[in-house]
Design a protein around this motif. Structure first.
Motif, short mmCIF file in Angstrom:
data_model
loop_
_atom_site.label_atom_id
_atom_site.label_comp_id
_atom_site.label_asym_id
_atom_site.label_seq_id
_atom_site.Cartn_x
_atom_site.Cartn_y
_atom_site.Cartn_z
N LYS A 146 -7.47 -9.69 -4.81
CA LYS A 146 -6.80 -9.93 -3.37
C LYS A 146 -5.54 -9.02 -3.35
O LYS A 146 -5.52 -8.43 -2.42
N LEU A 147 -4.52 -9.26 -4.72
CA LEU A 147 -3.50 -8.01 -4.80
C LEU A 147 -3.53 -6.34 -4.52
O LEU A 147 -3.23 -5.83 -4.14
N MET A 148 -5.42 -5.91 -5.20
CA MET A 148 -5.63 -4.88 -4.75
C MET A 148 -5.97 -4.56 -3.85
O MET A 148 -5.43 -2.53 -3.35
N SER A 149 -6.73 -5.60 -3.50
CA SER A 149 -7.15 -5.34 -1.90
C SER A 149 -5.38 -5.00 -1.09
O SER A 149 -5.86 -4.09 0.33
N GLU A 150 -4.51 -5.97 -1.75
CA GLU A 150 -3.60 -5.62 -0.65
C GLU A 150 -3.16 -3.84 -0.30
O GLU A 150 -1.74 -3.34 0.71
N ILE A 151 -2.47 -3.16 -1.87
CA ILE A 151 -2.49 -2.34 -2.10
C ILE A 151 -2.82 -1.29 -1.20
O ILE A 151 -2.94 -0.01 -1.01
N MET A 152 -4.20 -1.34 -0.99
CA MET A 152 -5.49 -0.29 -0.45
C MET A 152 -5.07 -0.66 0.94
O MET A 152 -5.25 0.41 1.58
N LEU A 153 -4.63 -1.82 1.54
CA LEU A 153 -4.62 -1.36 2.93
C LEU A 153 -3.17 -1.34 2.86
O LEU A 153 -2.82 -0.32 3.89
N ARG A 154 -2.00 -0.84 2.22
CA ARG A 154 -1.10 -0.55 1.87
C ARG A 154 -0.81 0.92 2.79
O ARG A 154 -0.81 1.80 2.64
N ASP A 155 -1.38 1.55 1.29
CA ASP A 155 -2.14 2.78 1.70
C ASP A 155 -2.74 3.87 2.34
O ASP A 155 -2.11 4.55 2.77
#
Length: 330
Positions: A146-155
């Motif tokens: 889930k954290l990886m997905s948050e990072i993708m959304l941010r970028d």
């Protein structure tokens, strides 16, 4: 405009569909029905069976419907399962979310609400409610996915005309107060769901996993949030983005915790009888205690919870479990 709900046949997703319809929204659902049920989807919603990583299907859905927002629930959520199948969790939660984000951006859809989790924090340094600015150190592949997905959304949001709200859920429980949907999966591991099923005789016994945590009674402490309040937070997030609000990450919880033993005692009180409980060892990936500081959701989203009562959460869950028994659904 319409809202696309991924995983809309599942527990939280089906509540979200009803909340959107109650608010007058046009709703489209995609769900592969791996753990959800098509009967749980409100009949007014347009349903597509399929996977969120199926780019041609997503392109068709976006072409056939005037969608201006995606609310993404589809994914795998069981912490112990993620410890034994980490690559499966990274595939289902991270890789497929990447595909969904790409399809959303390609279709020109500007708003995205993401179902994240308090598991991104791991075990906080203290028993105080955790802020969004806390150190992120997930202890399970589920939390990491889930954290990886948050990072993708941010970028992605920094590179495209695209805004997102990531809502970090604490422990979701309960059922629709109007009895329209609830947690229906036979293999669900949610504590309140399992306790209610045991109290009603659908299970012979249930387990407590670990009694030696550094908490007052030795069992894990969690912040339990009613699923209806959680759906309301998504509506507020959508409203804020449509009004021009920027990307945001916010906790969703009530700011107070209950131990496993507290919850089991409360289920016994609400149901009115005891049930069999087995004490077992700790499960890998379970933090000792985590409680939300949800100030940001209240101030930025204008979110005002209406169901902050453990007894009420349990009563709604018991009512839904009894409904499933009458239906003989599993």
């Amino acid at each position: 405009m319409a809202v696309l709900v991924t995983g809309g046949a599942g527990y939280i997703g089906s509540h979200m569909v009803w909340a959107l319809l109650d608010a007058g929204e046009d709703v489209v659902v995609i769900d592969r029905l791996s753990t959800g049920f098509q009967w749980a989807v409100a009949p007014e919603a347009r349903f597509y069976q399929g996977d969120v990583a199926d780019a041609p299907l997503l392109a068709r859905i976006f072409a056939e419907n005037s969608i201006d927002a995606v609310i993404h629930f589809a994914g795998s959520i069981v912490v112990p399962d993620s410890m034994s199948d980490p690559l499966g969790y990274y595939e289902n939660n991270t890789v497929k979310t990447r595909s969904l984000i790409a399809s959303t951006i390609a279709a020109g859809v500007p708003h995205f609400v993401f179902s994240s989790t308090a598991a991104v924090y791991g075990t906080p340094d203290s028993l105080q409610p955790v802020l969004e600015t806390a150190l992120l150190r997930p202890e399970s592949p589920y939390g990491s996915s889930k954290l990886m997905s948050e990072i993708m959304l941010r970028d992605a949001a920094s590179a495209h005309d695209f805004r997102y709200t990531a809502l970090r859920y604490f422990n979701v429980a309960g059922a629709d107060p109007r009895g329209r949907t609830g947690q229906s999966s036979a293999g669900a591991t949610h504590l309140i769901k399992v306790a209610c099923a045991t109290a009603l005789g659908r299970r012979q016994e249930m387990s407590i996993y670990g009694t030696d945590y550094p908490t007052p009674d030795g069992t894990c402490i969690r912040d339990y949030i009613h699923v209806t309040d959680l759906a309301a937070a998504h509506l507020k997030a959508l409203e804020r983005m449509r009004a021009g609000g920027g990307s945001l990450t916010a906790n969703c919880g009530y700011g107070r915790g209950f131990s496993v033993r507290d919850v089991l005692d409360a289920v016994k009180t609400v149901h009115g009888s005891a049930f069999a409980i087995r004490v077992e060892g700790r499960r890998a990936g379970d933090p000792a205690s985590i409680v939300a500081d949800a100030t940001l959701a209240r101030t930025e989203l204008g979110w005002v919870p209406k169901h902050d009562d453990l007894g009420g959460i349990i009563r709604s869950a018991l009512d839904w479990e009894a409904h499933l028994m009458r239906k003989n659904s599993y």
